[in-house]
Every structure is written in C-alpha cells, then in structure tokens.
Enzyme design. Structure first.
Site, short mmCIF file in Angstrom:
data_model
loop_
_atom_site.label_atom_id
_atom_site.label_comp_id
_atom_site.label_asym_id
_atom_site.label_seq_id
_atom_site.Cartn_x
_atom_site.Cartn_y
_atom_site.Cartn_z
N HIS A 83 5.29 -153.90 49.22
CA HIS A 83 6.20 -153.00 48.54
C HIS A 83 5.88 -151.58 49.00
CE1 HIS A 83 7.93 -155.89 45.75
NE2 HIS A 83 6.73 -156.33 45.43
N CYS A 126 9.86 -150.99 51.24
CA CYS A 126 10.94 -150.11 50.78
C CYS A 126 10.57 -148.65 51.02
CB CYS A 126 11.19 -150.32 49.29
SG CYS A 126 12.12 -151.80 48.95
#
Lengths: 248, 248
Positions: A83, A126
């Site tokens: 992430h 991300c």
C-alpha cells in the site's frame, strides 16, 4: 555477458499482511504470489535476487543499507509492492516509508559501487485516491493527496523509477496480481525483455493503460503508469543476449 | 508526413526581464536569443511556432487556453524558460505559475483535440537551490526547497516533461544560453532530431550531465536533467524523415 562478470543484484520487497497501528490496511491478496513469480523471472535473467515479505520500516532501511555495501554488477533492480501514498509506501505496521530515504541509500555518496550504474525501481503502490476512500477493498489504497500537487522524491544519479499509476491515483491489485507487475512479469518472460529500458517502460505503460481494466467493484477503471528517469545512457537491464548499452 | 496533414504546433515562452514586486529576480541574459534560435529550429522542422517574451501569469494561462482551442497536428511541443522553483516558474512580475495549471490546460477534458496525442514540455528553470542563495547572478534561481522532498505536478495523458535539472537544484544560464536548451537546440539542428523521444531526452541528459560545465562563479558545477513521462507509445516528434511512431 562474460562468466567472470559479477551478477546483477535485485531486491523485491512485498508487504501483503498488515498489522496497522493507525490505519486499517487490507491484506493484499495475490501480491505474494506475484512477487514469487518476479523472483523466479529475475533469477532466470541471471540476477541475484533477494525477496522479502512483510517488512517493517527499519528492516526495509536495513535491506538497502546492506545492499549499499554489497558488490554489484552492471545494474541494480528493485521492486516494491505495498500500500502507499504519494512519495511513500506503507511498511507492514502501517507506517509510511519515504521513497526518498530508500533511493538515497543507493546514492553515490552512500553506495559508491553503484555510482554511474543504472538503479531501476518498479513501485506497485497507490499514490493517492481519486475516488471514495471508504471502499478500498481491491486497491492498494492510501489517503487522498492534500491538493492537486503531488510529490516525488529526488533520485540519485542514473536512476529510473516507474510507478504503477499517476500521482494522486490508486494502483489496482486483485487476487490474480496487479496490472502493473503482471505486465512487467509478462515482459520479463517474453521477448520484450530485450528492449532498452525506456522502451520497455513505455511498452509497460501502453499495455497497462490501454489493455488492462480493473475488475470487481472498480470494473472498467484504468491505470496510467509513468516513469521518471535521469539515465544518461540507454541500458538493457534484462537482455542476456546483448551487452550493448547504447551508443551515445 | 503527408502535405495535407495539419502542422504540429509549438509554444515557446521566455521570461528574461523581470519587474518583481516581491523577489529580486535577475535579468536572464542569453535567454531571449536562445529562444529565438529555438523558434527558428522548430519552424524548420515544420512546426507552427508561437514565441512569447516576458509574460504575466494571466497571459501565460491565456496562451495555453488559446492553444487548447486550436486545431492541432500529431503532437504539441512547449518550451518554458524562466526563473523557477520546484513545480513552478516565475512570470515577468515575479509571481509563481504552477506547472500543474499549465499542463492541465491541455488535459483531455480541456483540450479534447490533443487527447492521446503527445504533449512535450521542456522546462529551463531552477527547481531549488543547493548552494548559497546570496549569489544568484548566473543561474535561474529560486528559493531553496522546504525539505528533501520535491514536487512534481500531475501530468495529463500522453505527456512528457523534461526538466533542465534535478528536483531541488539550480538550472544554469549564461549569456551564451543555457546548457539544457543549447543542447536541445543542437540536437534539433542535428541528426539526433530523428531519435525517438525517450532516446532523444536520454541523449540530452547525457550531453548536459557529462559534457557541460558551468562557467563563471559556478565554474565546474554540473547539471543533471531528468524527465517524467506517461507516454504509451514511441514518438518521433522532430523527425521529418519518418512517420513511424513505433510499433507497439
């Protein structure tokens, strides 16, 4: 490549299970298997690959500190899968690790043996969130960016960094893997591996942007990779057929 | 290129005399003559070029707003030359203009005719200041960056942005011109113009990083260009010999 030549080195770090102290971060299903495949693909291309799962920030730093002391071949490759948000990835405890810190550990000052040699990073994470942040089940999500600006970190000499997505956007992952790293894997296993790096990266952008589409709740959503480079010569990091580095 | 085909368009904006209300900004000697030469070089390559001197922020925005309404050929090129800091250039009044604002005016939403077509920017401007800010006579200076992070702005589809220098650093200019744009000019006038864009940019990085050196008070100082791109195919923006756009 002569047999006497030192092997190129690669580092893959994949965080897929999180024990977040602050942010609720979903497991990243498919990320581990994808990393295992990338390990095999790079090994086949004669890289000495180190693969790490679920690392804490300090461990990540230690991995690159150790790398900076190793003997290296012609280039260094690193794949980071986690992430993230703009300019940073999450460690396994949900703490952010600035990409700058990682890149700078391989700068000429800290890693003289890689000075002038290509350092290539692929970042599956991300870089923000342009849709509702409440439904980040299938994406490598992070917090939305503070404004339309986004950050990128200073990179040392001879470095190329390819991101799965554009600044401010989400990078997609599903149980079969990520659009971005699956494409990299496909090309490392195919004839595209012989391409010069900028051409290879352009082709990855093409494939991901025009031929991939999110499934599940994000059905139809797209992802637009981009890369930043200060490379001063053409390099062929994955071609075992040619040692040509581009006549400049 | 068929004769029926619409001409590609280019915009050059050079700010070289400043009436700063807040920051004392030096005149940028050599920048105007350099821009004039780039105008001629691009015109010879069959571009319809617009060249603007000493523009205010509102005028700069209006220039791109106007461009977004024009009919375009296969690609769009823009050269910006001014003082700057990370993520922004100074207008002729010493006001900062965010590069994001400029890029976004050519995004598919605002400029559908350029959607999917290459948009290429060359930025000659400082992105910070790693030396003493008291002696900014010979460089395109700006304020030092807030920290080791630097900004870059989201770019629309099919865009490549090449910067004269790395984030946080100064871009050099002397009365004979800038290392960066002089190299671009040399290549536009030479055989290098036939290169694919990423190769051309890599070669510019090579020339500037390894063959250029600051003169005067910065004697010996170097400059390291870098570029960011999300191009999905190979493009040959300056080659009039080939219409090949790269088989992908």
């Amino acid at each position: 490549m002569s047999v006497q030549q030192r092997k190129n080195r690669a580092v893959i770090i994949v965080n897929y299970e999180f024990c977040s102290r602050t942010e609720p971060l979903e497991s990243r299903k498919g990320a581990k298997r994808e990393a295992d495949k990338l390990f095999k693909a790079l090994s086949k291309l004669n890289y000495a690959v180190k693969l790490y799962y679920d690392q804490a920030a300090k461990e990540i730093e230690e991995i690159y500190r150790q790398e900076s002391r190793e003997e290296h071949g012609d280039c260094f490759v690193s794949i980071l899968s986690s992430h993230g948000e703009e300019g940073a990835i999450y460690d396994c405890w949900g703490e952010l690790v600035k990409l700058t810190r990682i890149f700078q550990m391989l700068s000429p000052q800290r890693c003289p043996v890689l000075a002038g040699k290509p350092k290539i990073f692929f970042i599956q994470a991300c870089r923000g969130n342009v849709t509702d942040p409440g439904v980040w089940v299938e994406t490598d999500s992070g917090r939305p960016p503070a404004d339309s600006f986004s950050h990128y970190l200073s990179i040392p000499d001879s470095t190329a960094v390819m991101f799965a997505c554009s600044p401010g956007y989400s990078a997609f992952l599903n149980p079969l893997g990520s659009m971005f790293l699956q494409t990299l894997l496909e090309f490392l296993e195919g004839d595209e591996r012989h391409l010069e790096l900028a051409r290879l990266m352009t082709r990855i952008s093409w494939k991901v942007a025009l031929h991939c589409e999110a499934k599940g709740p994000y059905h139809g959503d797209k992802e637009m990779p981009c890369f930043v480079t200060n490379m001063v010569r053409e390099v062929y990091p994955f071609s075992t057929q040619t040692t040509e580095t581009g006549r400049l």
